[in-house]
Design a protein around this motif. Structure first.
Motif, PDB file in Angstrom:
ATOM      1  N   GLN A 129      25.850  42.264  77.130  1.00 35.09           N
ATOM      2  CA  GLN A 129      26.308  41.070  76.786  1.00 35.09           C
ATOM      3  C   GLN A 129      27.205  41.217  75.584  1.00 35.09           C
ATOM      4  O   GLN A 129      28.471  40.713  75.558  1.00 35.09           O
ATOM      5  CB  GLN A 129      25.289  39.885  76.427  1.00 35.09           C
ATOM      6  CG  GLN A 129      25.631  38.593  76.680  1.00 35.09           C
ATOM      7  CD  GLN A 129      24.354  37.653  76.729  1.00 35.09           C
ATOM      8  OE1 GLN A 129      23.344  38.111  76.167  1.00 35.09           O
ATOM      9  NE2 GLN A 129      24.359  36.468  77.362  1.00 35.09           N
ATOM     10  N   LYS A 130      26.737  41.856  74.469  1.00 28.34           N
ATOM     11  CA  LYS A 130      27.584  42.113  73.326  1.00 28.34           C
ATOM     12  C   LYS A 130      29.043  42.865  73.537  1.00 28.34           C
ATOM     13  O   LYS A 130      29.810  42.736  72.848  1.00 28.34           O
ATOM     14  CB  LYS A 130      26.571  42.619  72.097  1.00 28.34           C
ATOM     15  CG  LYS A 130      27.128  43.100  70.774  1.00 28.34           C
ATOM     16  CD  LYS A 130      26.704  42.170  69.975  1.00 28.34           C
ATOM     17  CE  LYS A 130      27.583  42.221  68.564  1.00 28.34           C
ATOM     18  NZ  LYS A 130      26.936  43.446  67.598  1.00 28.34           N
TER      19      LYS A 130
ATOM     20  N   THR B 184      19.902  47.743  77.874  1.00 25.03           N
ATOM     21  CA  THR B 184      19.525  46.153  77.662  1.00 25.03           C
ATOM     22  C   THR B 184      20.619  45.272  78.252  1.00 25.03           C
ATOM     23  O   THR B 184      21.616  45.586  77.766  1.00 25.03           O
ATOM     24  CB  THR B 184      18.922  46.033  76.377  1.00 25.03           C
ATOM     25  OG1 THR B 184      20.133  45.819  75.616  1.00 25.03           O
ATOM     26  CG2 THR B 184      17.940  46.967  75.765  1.00 25.03           C
TER      27      THR B 184
ATOM     28  N   GLU C 191      21.094  42.761  76.821  1.00 24.88           N
ATOM     29  CA  GLU C 191      21.636  42.094  75.502  1.00 24.88           C
ATOM     30  C   GLU C 191      23.043  43.011  74.820  1.00 24.88           C
ATOM     31  O   GLU C 191      23.924  42.588  74.481  1.00 24.88           O
ATOM     32  CB  GLU C 191      20.719  42.064  74.305  1.00 24.88           C
ATOM     33  CG  GLU C 191      19.593  40.768  74.570  1.00 24.88           C
ATOM     34  CD  GLU C 191      18.698  41.433  75.593  1.00 24.88           C
ATOM     35  OE1 GLU C 191      18.412  42.520  75.649  1.00 24.88           O
ATOM     36  OE2 GLU C 191      18.060  40.299  76.300  1.00 24.88           O
TER      37      GLU C 191
END
Ligand SMILES: *Cc1c(COP(=O)(O)O)cnc(C)c1O
Length: 375
Positions: free
Chosen positions: A210-211, A205, A207
């Motif tokens: 990004q993390k 994903t 996300e």
């Protein structure tokens, strides 16, 4: 002394310097920049458009961030293939968790599905469900992905796929590096492509990516001053290094071809030698043949051959010593069947670089022929 023949040395395409020069010309020397995005996009297009790639400082840092993303912490247990390079296991210890080592099966030399399931059941019965499973496509040979992933799914344990040695390999048409809940790649100096040093985390994903990027760039929260709600790491790839990666991506497929042809040459030359056996590709497995490996009939033959090659200034290396036999991991729980220990005794990696010349390959083959002619 004849010139040294290396096990696996860097092989540039020539395009690397264009990207690096561009970085200098535009002063994108630091911090991030177009080469990082470009390299991530190249990897994404190569592997699968549905995945996401974060370019990092090393494969080891990608493994470390994987475990952090999965919430592995102090006192947890993480299952890891025993037959691997130590970097697969070290990040488990960085997190204060305990590695649980699993032996190999004979068809791919990777994590044995039977031992994996025995271990999961046993750890659960002892009161701790493992937090993650780290299988490895060692030497580029895909592990038994169907079996490993169906066991992981059945017990609801996420998989961190260590694809450090297997960029360019695939299993049943799916690229290695896209099987895990998280996957990692390495561009260390001896790998199939290199950025001089580097790695990547492959996520499902945006996300997760990004993390990972947030954590890898010191976990700076949005604020004009330095504000932190998380512990950060300095694990991001630089724009210069990523330029090397973009150049390397232009010749990845030809490197795979060359490495596979090294393996074919060794196989065709020595397949009738009683003392030498090879690892064939099982149905559905396509290996990049990162390293060409052979098994000898005994530890003595293996060591004799290694020394004979060394005398000719040819580098070779025993197959990786399993983690459960490493002094540092002697107390770690292990689920064993004897396969990886035997591979370590009898196995040897031969020179495998994509840049080996015909003369160099001839020297390796003559040295092996000579050894078996006299012994
Ligand atoms: C090389 C390697 C790593 C570590 O990658 P680095 O980029 O050197 O940190 C991890 N696992 C395996 C199996 C490797 O071969």
């Amino acid at each position: 002394m004849k010139p040294k023949i290396w096990l696996s040395s860097p092989h540039m395409s020539g395009a690397e310097q264009t990207y690096i020069k561009e970085a200098f010309d535009t002063n994108w020397v630091a911090p991030l920049g177009p080469n990082v995005n470009g390299f991530e996009n190249d990897l994404q297009s190569y592997l699968n458009e549905d995945i996401h790639v974060a370019a990092l400082a090393s494969g080891t840092s990608a493994l470390h961030l994987s475990l952090i993303l999965l919430g592995v912490g102090y006192g947890d247990e993480v299952i890891c293939q025993s037959k691997t390079f130590s970097a697969s296991a070290n990040p488990i210890v960085y997190q204060g968790a305990t590695p649980i080592f699993i032996d190999s099966e004979k068809e791919t030399w990777n994590m044995c599905p039977e031992q994996l399931e025995i271990a999961i059941k046993d750890r659960i019965s002892k009161g701790k469900k493992p937090k993650a499973i780290i299988p490895v496509h060692l030497y580029g040979m895909p592990y038994k992905a169907d079996e490993i992933h169906s066991i992981a799914k059945r017990y609801g344990i996420p998989v961190v796929e260590d694809s450090a040695e297997s960029l360019g390999s695939h299993y049943k048409g799916q690229n290695c590096g896209t099987f895990g809940d998280l996957s990692i790649l390495s561009f260390n100096g001896n790998k199939i492509i290199t950025t001089s040093g580097g790695g990547a985390l492959v996520t499902r994903t945006p996300e997760q990516k990004q993390k990972a990027v947030f954590l890898s760039t010191q976990a700076r929260d949005a604020a004009p001053h330095y504000e932190h709600t998380h512990i950060g790491y300095n694990y991001r790839m630089s724009n210069i290094v990523a330029g090397i990666g973009r150049g390397q991506m232009t010749i990845l497929d030809s490197h795979v071809k060359n490495r596979r042809s090294n393996h074919d040459l060794y196989f065709n030359t020595f397949k009738n030698f009683e003392q030498i056996t090879f690892l064939p590709e099982p149905e559905g497995h396509f290996s990049n043949r990162w390293l060409s490996c052979i098994l000898l009939d005994s530890k003595e033959t293996r060591e004799g051959l290694r020394l004979a090659l060394e005398k000719e200034n040819i580098e070779s290396r025993p197959l990786w010593k399993p983690m459960h036999q490493q002094p540092i991991f002697k107390d770690a729980p292990s689920y064993l069947n004897g396969v990886s220990a035997e591979l370590f005794e009898r196995g040897l990696c031969l020179p495998s670089g994509s840049n080996l010349s015909n003369e160099e390959l001839d020297r390796v083959i003559s040295a092996i022929n000579m050894y078996f002619a006299v012994c």
